[in-house]
Write a protein that holds these residues in place. Structure first.
Motif, PDB file in Angstrom:
ATOM      1  N   VAL A 369      22.837  15.342 -10.500  1.00 52.29           N
ATOM      2  CA  VAL A 369      23.211  15.764 -11.854  1.00 52.29           C
ATOM      3  C   VAL A 369      24.468  16.624 -11.759  1.00 52.29           C
ATOM      4  CG1 VAL A 369      20.847  15.727 -12.731  1.00 52.29           C
ATOM      5  CG2 VAL A 369      21.766  17.842 -11.745  1.00 52.29           C
ATOM      6  N   GLN A 370      25.148  16.786 -12.881  1.00 51.05           N
ATOM      7  CA  GLN A 370      26.341  17.610 -12.902  1.00 51.05           C
ATOM      8  C   GLN A 370      25.969  19.095 -12.925  1.00 51.05           C
ATOM      9  OE1 GLN A 370      28.829  16.329 -16.163  1.00 51.05           O
ATOM     10  NE2 GLN A 370      28.584  14.165 -15.636  1.00 51.05           N
ATOM     11  N   PRO A 371      26.786  19.940 -12.335  1.00 51.19           N
ATOM     12  CA  PRO A 371      26.465  21.382 -12.280  1.00 51.19           C
ATOM     13  C   PRO A 371      26.828  22.101 -13.573  1.00 51.19           C
ATOM     14  CG  PRO A 371      28.492  20.954 -11.099  1.00 51.19           C
ATOM     15  CD  PRO A 371      27.980  19.609 -11.531  1.00 51.19           C
ATOM     16  N   ARG A 372      26.298  21.620 -14.675  1.00 53.47           N
ATOM     17  CA  ARG A 372      26.504  22.263 -15.972  1.00 53.47           C
ATOM     18  C   ARG A 372      25.290  21.998 -16.853  1.00 53.47           C
ATOM     19  NH1 ARG A 372      28.445  18.481 -19.880  1.00 53.47           N
ATOM     20  NH2 ARG A 372      29.037  16.476 -18.987  1.00 53.47           N
ATOM     21  N   THR A 373      25.128  22.796 -17.864  1.00 56.99           N
ATOM     22  CA  THR A 373      23.983  22.673 -18.765  1.00 56.99           C
ATOM     23  C   THR A 373      24.244  21.573 -19.786  1.00 56.99           C
ATOM     24  OG1 THR A 373      23.484  25.012 -18.502  1.00 56.99           O
ATOM     25  CG2 THR A 373      22.499  23.885 -20.390  1.00 56.99           C
ATOM     26  N   ALA A 374      23.247  20.723 -20.005  1.00 60.79           N
ATOM     27  CA  ALA A 374      23.377  19.652 -20.987  1.00 60.79           C
ATOM     28  C   ALA A 374      23.267  20.205 -22.394  1.00 60.79           C
ATOM     29  CB  ALA A 374      22.300  18.600 -20.757  1.00 60.79           C
ATOM     30  N   SER A 375      23.967  19.551 -23.322  1.00 60.66           N
ATOM     31  CA  SER A 375      23.921  19.992 -24.717  1.00 60.66           C
ATOM     32  C   SER A 375      22.652  19.545 -25.417  1.00 60.66           C
ATOM     33  CB  SER A 375      25.145  19.459 -25.471  1.00 60.66           C
ATOM     34  OG  SER A 375      25.175  18.041 -25.430  1.00 60.66           O
ATOM     35  N   ARG A 376      21.953  18.572 -24.791  1.00 61.97           N
ATOM     36  CA  ARG A 376      20.701  18.103 -25.377  1.00 61.97           C
ATOM     37  C   ARG A 376      19.836  17.534 -24.261  1.00 61.97           C
ATOM     38  NH1 ARG A 376      22.352  12.338 -28.283  1.00 61.97           N
ATOM     39  NH2 ARG A 376      23.446  11.463 -26.486  1.00 61.97           N
ATOM     40  N   GLU A 377      18.545  17.413 -24.540  1.00 62.05           N
ATOM     41  CA  GLU A 377      17.596  16.873 -23.578  1.00 62.05           C
ATOM     42  C   GLU A 377      17.201  15.461 -24.003  1.00 62.05           C
ATOM     43  OE1 GLU A 377      16.317  18.012 -20.719  1.00 62.05           O
ATOM     44  OE2 GLU A 377      17.531  19.839 -20.749  1.00 62.05           O
TER      45      GLU A 377
END
Length: 502
Positions: A369-377
């Motif tokens: 996964v990318q090392p950032r927080t997703a905007s939605r699940e």
């Protein structure tokens, strides 16, 4: 950015491992630019509009159209064997192939007759097709699909790209394709792995793109006798498929080949005439003493899962690293929910259970996964972050053996589709591959124990586990625990249906 490593393994022969198109495409461009006599290719997708990435290639143009024009005008022979697809079952892929045919025609006009004579492109449709009984069973659904496809396509697309999609013609149902991705330059250099050539396949090593644009892949560039063997495969595989008679296996290139059945009345499947890639996987599983490392787009072969489980039961010191996408591309990004996708999810869940039963805590299953927080699940996220699509096709066994090629760990790649892989048996080259995989998945400054065969499994498993629960910005790499229960409600077993179809 890490540069791809060259390794000689006791000789002057070049060996490079290239992760993602950011590394692979410039190397491929330079290889083609350096051709003196011949470029021989076999791909599933090859778009001449693909942009050039190396400085050397950009000095002569902006796209592969320009690059190929350049080498043709220099007197180089170029032959491209491109996969074709059933017009009804795989209309978008079929259109993609015929767009390339139109690009070839345009290129021939541009370079003039003499150079045009040096360019040959074949759209190769695997001759195997479903027998009468399965065709009759599936025909109502197929005719309905064909009607929908024709309705949404414009007349120019039907005439120039979706060739053969004709409402007045009874569909043949070609169920098998050529899935290989390799090129040979002057019979001296081989470029082989899982990476086709179009812009969808491009990604950088940091995967800092929208999730649906990410694409992890592995290619190898090797000089030496491997190239001659790969060239012979490309020259002969179509005749072998047609005749049903596979030539004896080689030393370096491993294959999957299938042929039309002489009596296919009841059969959906072709006749497998070479399953060398499957054989090498099984042999490696049972030969392994310490560690099996697999990276694959699909893990759906119950035979391979069963053999992995047996190897684990027979050797309590054997460990496994298995890197998978969180979900198949067509499910995560394409919203595909048809029966084939549901069956594929069911098969993979079954295979993962077999592996878990065999290895238990000795298995490390991971997804990037990318090392950032997703905007939605949703299905495009895992562990709170956007996913990275995995298209790698790699097996590494201990320090002594590896395979890199086009084959996934599913029945289709092991038994049906045309596949090619490079067998790697030099310990130095195996180590080069292993280090390249580690550099790809883990951020810089990882310790020695993350790379050493004796300690890396424990380090990887602990790091993957920690990545799954910490903030994205604090992770040590891209890998988090694979979630085998994601979209579990979509799974659909199909008793009696061959798993080779997906």
């Amino acid at each position: 950015m890490d540069t791809p490593k060259r390794q000689n393994s006791g000789s002057e022969h070049r060996f490079e491992v290239l992760t993602t198109a950011q590394e692979a495409w410039p190397a491929f461009e330079r290889a083609v630019l350096g051709a003196k006599q011949e470029v021989l290719c076999g791909f599933r997708a090859f778009d001449f509009k693909t942009g050039l990435r190396s400085k050397e290639a950009q000095d002569i143009g902006t796209t592969w159209f320009d690059l190929l024009a350049h080498v043709l005008l220099r007197g180089v022979q170029v032959r491209l064997i491109l996969s074709d697809f059933d017009p009804v079952l795989a209309t978008p892929l079929h259109e993609m192939t015929w767009r390339t045919k139109r690009q070839v025609a345009a290129l021939k006009e541009v370079v003039g007759q003499e150079a045009a004579n040096r360019l040959d492109m074949a759209a190769s449709l695997h001759p195997a097709r479903a027998g009468f009984v399965p065709r009759a069973m599936f025909m109502p659904a197929v005719l309905q699909k064909m009607k929908k496809q024709i309705k949404k396509l414009s007349t120019p697309r039907l005439e120039r790209e979706a060739v053969g999609l004709d409402k007045n013609q009874w569909p043949d149902l070609h169920t098998v394709t050529h899935h290989q991705k390799l090129a040979v330059i002057d019979r001296a250099l081989c470029y082989i792995g899982g990476l086709d050539l179009n812009e969808r396949r491009f990604d950088t090593k940091d995967h800092a793109r929208e999730a649906h644009q990410t694409w992890s892949d592995v290619q190898v560039v090797v000089e030496g006798p491997e190239a001659q063997e790969a060239a012979e495969h490309l020259e002969r595989f179509q005749d072998q498929i047609k005749s049903g008679d596979a030539q004896p296996e080689g030393k370096h290139i491993r294959r999957t080949l299938s042929s039309p059945r002489s009596a296919a009345f009841w059969r959906l499947s072709p006749k497998t005439i070479a399953h060398e890639i499957e054989d090498d996987h099984i042999a490696a599983f049972h030969r392994a003493k310490h560690l099996i490392h697999i990276e694959t787009q699909y893990f759906r072969s119950t035979r391979l899962a069963e053999e992995l489980g047996k190897a684990a039961h027979n050797n309590p010191d054997l460990h496994l690293i298995l890197v998978l996408p969180s979900l198949p591309e067509e499910v995560a990004f394409g919203g595909h929910r048809d029966l084939d996708a549901r069956y594929g999810l069911s098969l993979q869940a079954e295979c993962i259970k077999m592996v878990d039963d065999g290895f238990g805590s000795r298995a490390c299953l991971a997804s990037p996964v990318q090392p950032r927080t997703a905007s939605r699940e949703d299905e495009t996220t895992l562990a709170g972050s956007p996913v990275i699509h995995v298209h790698n096709k790699v097996l590494v066994q201990d320090t002594e053996f590896a395979l890199v090629g086009s084959a996934n760990l599913n029945g289709r790649s092991m038994r049906w589709d045309t596949e090619a892989a490079l067998r790697i048996s030099s310990p130095e080259r195996v180590n080069t591959l292993r280090q390249a995989l580690a550099r790809h998945w883990w951020f810089d400054a990882i310790p020695h124990e993350a790379r050493d065969i004796a300690t890396l499994h424990a380090w990887w498993k602990d790091a993957v586990k920690r990545n799954g629960v910490c903030r994205p910005e604090a992770r040590t790499g891209f890998l988090v625990p694979h979630d085998p229960d994601q979209l579990s409600t979509l799974r659909q077993p199909l008793p009696g249906v061959t798993e080779d179809i997906v």
